[in-house]
Design an enzyme around this catalytic site. Structure first.
Site, mmCIF file in Angstrom:
data_model
loop_
_atom_site.group_PDB
_atom_site.id
_atom_site.type_symbol
_atom_site.label_atom_id
_atom_site.label_comp_id
_atom_site.label_asym_id
_atom_site.label_seq_id
_atom_site.Cartn_x
_atom_site.Cartn_y
_atom_site.Cartn_z
ATOM 1 N N HIS A 126 0.864 -1.079 -0.026
ATOM 2 C CA HIS A 126 0.086 -0.035 0.176
ATOM 3 C C HIS A 126 0.779 1.175 -0.106
ATOM 4 O O HIS A 126 0.691 2.139 -0.985
ATOM 5 C CB HIS A 126 -0.872 -0.044 1.305
ATOM 6 C CG HIS A 126 -1.562 1.370 1.645
ATOM 7 N ND1 HIS A 126 -3.068 1.040 1.501
ATOM 8 C CD2 HIS A 126 -1.195 2.360 1.821
ATOM 9 C CE1 HIS A 126 -3.453 2.073 1.770
ATOM 10 N NE2 HIS A 126 -2.409 3.062 1.901
ATOM 11 N N GLU A 127 1.850 1.388 1.009
ATOM 12 C CA GLU A 127 2.608 2.644 1.039
ATOM 13 C C GLU A 127 3.707 2.680 -0.146
ATOM 14 O O GLU A 127 3.771 3.575 -0.608
ATOM 15 C CB GLU A 127 3.310 2.486 2.321
ATOM 16 C CG GLU A 127 2.509 2.444 3.579
ATOM 17 C CD GLU A 127 1.813 3.647 3.894
ATOM 18 O OE1 GLU A 127 1.604 4.677 3.122
ATOM 19 O OE2 GLU A 127 0.764 3.540 4.721
ATOM 20 N N HIS B 72 0.867 4.286 -2.964
ATOM 21 C CA HIS B 72 1.101 5.650 -2.996
ATOM 22 C C HIS B 72 2.056 6.163 -3.589
ATOM 23 O O HIS B 72 2.413 7.309 -4.134
ATOM 24 C CB HIS B 72 1.193 6.311 -1.218
ATOM 25 C CG HIS B 72 0.037 6.063 -0.543
ATOM 26 N ND1 HIS B 72 -1.084 6.525 -1.005
ATOM 27 C CD2 HIS B 72 -0.250 5.739 0.705
ATOM 28 C CE1 HIS B 72 -2.167 6.562 -0.052
ATOM 29 N NE2 HIS B 72 -1.489 5.940 0.863
ATOM 30 N N GLU C 140 -6.489 6.621 -1.028
ATOM 31 C CA GLU C 140 -6.436 5.357 -0.149
ATOM 32 C C GLU C 140 -6.985 4.033 -0.834
ATOM 33 O O GLU C 140 -6.294 3.180 -0.777
ATOM 34 C CB GLU C 140 -7.146 5.730 1.150
ATOM 35 C CG GLU C 140 -6.490 6.592 1.867
ATOM 36 C CD GLU C 140 -4.989 6.334 2.237
ATOM 37 O OE1 GLU C 140 -4.498 5.357 2.278
ATOM 38 O OE2 GLU C 140 -4.356 7.313 2.540
#
EC number: 3.4.14.4
Length: 749
Positions: free
Chosen positions: A469-470, A474, A527
């Site tokens: 995810h990070e 992103h 997100e």
């Protein structure tokens, strides 16, 4: 959004759930409380590193107090009142007095939980969900405790005055006060109470026109006698109107006419709080490990002194360049989740130490990132021109000041830096270890046969998801931009939109950012994109190998990661407000959207079925067919992810809103009947844990780590001891700042 027809399946189910008590506005007495454990990581620091961490922590804790002023009109007064109470009598001493005043043990515990909640959230609204919480005991009883307390004996006028200001608001659940929001939708202190979404949009256009960031601003509106609108854009800074010829900010501090309205740019918001932040950063600078850290802190000091986001960006550049520090930190006006418009940053600051074992796994993930990025379902032109290899570390948090503690972070949030200079990822290991642990008996909405598997693999699968995810969520994707000279960062002739087959029709113009353009949906949309990347790439064998999973274990990790996401999509309904048709939490809205996408994929991949629990009350079951994750789930996610990225890259706000808000709509359409299921979710929800953080204290030239028990009383003690030297001064600062703006919060008429 109409009510379900009487007699329909959904209406029958809604009736069975019964009226919802106001449990969503209280914190239960049995709320989970955990302590952050960073003892070992702190022990391994040198004395210089400890001093650096100590002063950075002090800066973060002081700055975190600004969040009270960013949350609700009454929050600073509630904080000041609680601080006075517990400075005069610790929780055990106050308990004796409370019981003597006629409170039951349960009522006193309810008060302690409320106080701990205010400290944890830096205000009286939940940081996760933006819902107000009130004390779960009669107001008259709490009043007796407060006015008869030792604090009231010592300073009767001050304590009575604080109670008179905040007592009513502390308990009020008037509809507009139940949630954070703008205008009639809720309460906010980022905008004066008379501001509307139209004012927020106009102000954003004005800021864009002046190349000013909204991150460290608040907006105050006045209507003149002639009906002309006047706006004050107030920047957060130590300096106010003092002349300062060296600053790039000075030329911005003036009046402007813009689209028929008057704008005035001022500064000095939170000045005395930021003064304390700056003092501690100056002290930390003496113990910096290298020139990157020194220059980073110098720019942060400049930013908070002058009110300059440009200086904070410069500091962030040095921060990105400071690879693999032993003590990691970041501080400033960072996340925009709680601004109803989505572009003003809440203050936060964190200090943490590297967890070397987990960081080694993340280093392997970073080393594989360029190859894994090629697996994402969009053309190469939609990916950054060069992957700027970031730091990715697992950290044990020493201090996280602000309104809440996340599991992972990908920062800085400045689009221009992320596209050209890079970013850093951190996974907060000791937060993950306590905040997301689950007891079997509290595990809702899963089949019995899934529960043991879920408990075993939830932690490991979440490590994988947070990492992906990070770093690759992103950290991926390109924004198509045109600079102030008219130059494009993509080839207009050759780049084709894979959704339309045509050339690129839209992009970001100079001064526009992702947050300013997509505003109210920006945080949640992003997100959702990052969560989707995590689900998509966790199917890749190389990823599972990096984290040490192979064979059946790897398949279980994938299954539990996907199962956790669809369950979270159902739990998300707690954070939806039907009256306003709005979502209150970006991550949870994102997870609901993913649940909708996977339900839409059909073929029995995911089902959500209403049931009756063993207690005779409404319940539900979420099922995921693990055999269809790759054959049905992956293609559905692939299509969705591509659309998300293309709309983001091209700055297509209309297309992005249509897609995202379509999936985020909560209706009572069968078969899921989500509006009715929301009642079931509220009926069975588990309160989010409170986390007790340690303090550092300077004794001679040595820094000591002070730890506290995992209880509401322990959390309160940690805050009472956090500001031993200047507690009364801070309370005075907070109440004076709150009082100066008190007339601004009157709502729309």
């Amino acid at each position: 959004m109409g009510e379900p027809e009487a007699g329909s399946e959904c209406a029958i189910r809604a009736a069975a759930a019964g009226p919802m008590a106001d449990t969503q506005y209280i914190l239960p007495n049995d709320i989970g409380v955990s302590s952050l454990d960073c003892r070992e990581a702190f022990r391994l620091l040198s004395s210089t590193e400890r001093l650096y961490a100590h002063y950075l922590s002090r800066a973060a804790w002081y700055g975190g107090l600004a969040v009270l002023l960013q949350t609700s009109p009454e929050a600073p007064y509630i904080y000041a009142l609680l601080s006075r109470l517990f400075r005069a009598q610790d929780p055990d001493q106050l308990r004796q007095h409370a019981l003597a005043e006629g409170l039951t043990e349960e009522e006193y515990q309810a008060f302690l939980v409320y106080a701990a909640g205010v400290y944890s959230n830096m205000g009286n609204y939940k940081s996760f969900g933006d819902t107000k919480f009130v004390p779960n005991l009669p107001k008259e009883k709490l009043e007796r405790v407060i006015l008869g307390s030792e604090a009231a004996q010592q300073h009767p006028e001050e304590v009575r005055g604080l109670w008179q200001i905040c007592g009513e608001l502390m308990f009020s659940l008037e509809s507009r006060l139940r949630h954070l929001g703008l205008g009639k939708e809720g309460i906010t202190t980022y905008f004066s109470g008379n501001c509307t979404m139209e004012d927020a949009k106009l102000a954003q256009d004005f800021l864009d026109s002046q190349n000013l960031s909204a991150y460290n601003t608040r907006l105050f509106k006045e209507v003149g006698q002639d009906g002309k609108l006047s706006y004050e854009v107030r920047l957060a800074s130590v300096l106010g109107t003092e002349p300062n010829l060296d600053s790039e900010m000075t030329s911005k501090l003036k009046s402007y006419e813009f689209q028929g309205s008057h704008f005035r740019v001022t500064r000095g918001d939170y000045a005395p709080i930021l003064q304390k932040v700056v003092e501690q950063l100056e002290k930390a600078k003496a113990y910096a490990a290298n020139s990157h850290q020194e220059q980073m802190l110098a720019q942060y000091i400049e930013s908070f002194t002058q009110g300059s986001i440009e200086a904070h960006k410069k500091g962030s550049r040095f921060w990105i360049q400071d690879k693999g520090p032993i003590v990691e930190s970041y501080i400033g006006f960072i996340e925009s989740y709680r601004d109803p418009f989505g572009s003003r940053g809440e203050f936060e600051g964190f200090v943490a130490m590297v967890n070397k074992a987990m960081s080694a796994k993340f280093e392997w993930l970073v080393a594989s990132a360029e190859q894994l990025l090629k697996e994402l379902p969009w053309p190469p032109a939609f990916e950054k021109d060069k992957f700027l290899t970031p730091d990715f570390t697992s950290l044990d948090v020493l201090t996280f000041a602000g309104s809440g503690i996340p599991a992972g972070i990908n920062i800085p949030n400045y689009d221009d830096l992320r596209q050209t200079e890079g970013f850093k990822n951190v996974s907060l290991g000791n937060v993950l270890a306590v905040a997301y642990a689950t007891q079997r008996e509290k595990l809702t909405f899963l089949e019995e046969e899934d529960k043991d598997l879920y408990i075993r693999w939830k932690g490991p699968s979440f490590d994988v998801q947070v990492g992906l995810h990070e770093l690759l969520g992103h950290g991926s994707g390109k924004l198509f931009m045109q600079d102030e000279k008219g130059a494009f960062n993509f080839d207009q002739e050759t780049v084709i939109n894979p959704e339309t087959g045509e050339q690129i029709q839209s992009w970001y113009r100079s001064g526009e950012t992702w947050d300013s353009k997509f505003s109210t949906i920006a945080s949640s949309y992003e997100e959702c994109r990052a969560e989707s990347v995590g689900l998509y790439l966790c199917l890749h064998p190389r990823v599972l190998e990096i984290f040490g999973f192979e064979g059946a274990d790897a398949e279980d990790v994938v299954y539990v990661n996907w199962l956790n996401m669809v369950r979270a999509g159902l739990l998300a309904l707690e954070f939806y407000t039907p009256e306003a048709s709005s979502w209150r939490q970006a991550h949870m809205q994102a997870r609901f959207v993913i649940l909708r996408v996977l339900l839409e994929a059909g073929e029995g991949l995911v089902t959500v079925t209403p049931t009756t629990g063993s207690d005779g009350r409404p319940d539900a079951r979420v099922r995921l067919d693990r055999d269809k994750i790759r054959t049905v789930g992956k293609p559905a996610l692939e299509r969705f992810l591509r659309r998300l990225q293309v709309l983001k890259s091209t700055g297509d706000v209309a297309g992005g809103r249509a897609l995202y808000e379509g999936y985020a709509a909560v209706t009572d359409a069968p078969p899921e009947c989500f509006l009715s299921l929301r009642d079931t979710v509220l009926l069975r929800k588990e309160a989010r844990k409170l986390i007790v953080q340690p303090n550092t204290r300077l004794e001679g030239s040595e820094v000591q780590l002070l730890e506290y028990e995992a209880s509401a009383a322990g959390l309160i003690r940690s805050f009472s001891e956090r500001f031993l030297e200047d507690g009364p001064e801070l309370e005075k600062i907070l109440t004076q700042l709150a009082t100066a703006d008190a007339q601004c919060w009157k709502g729309p008429q």
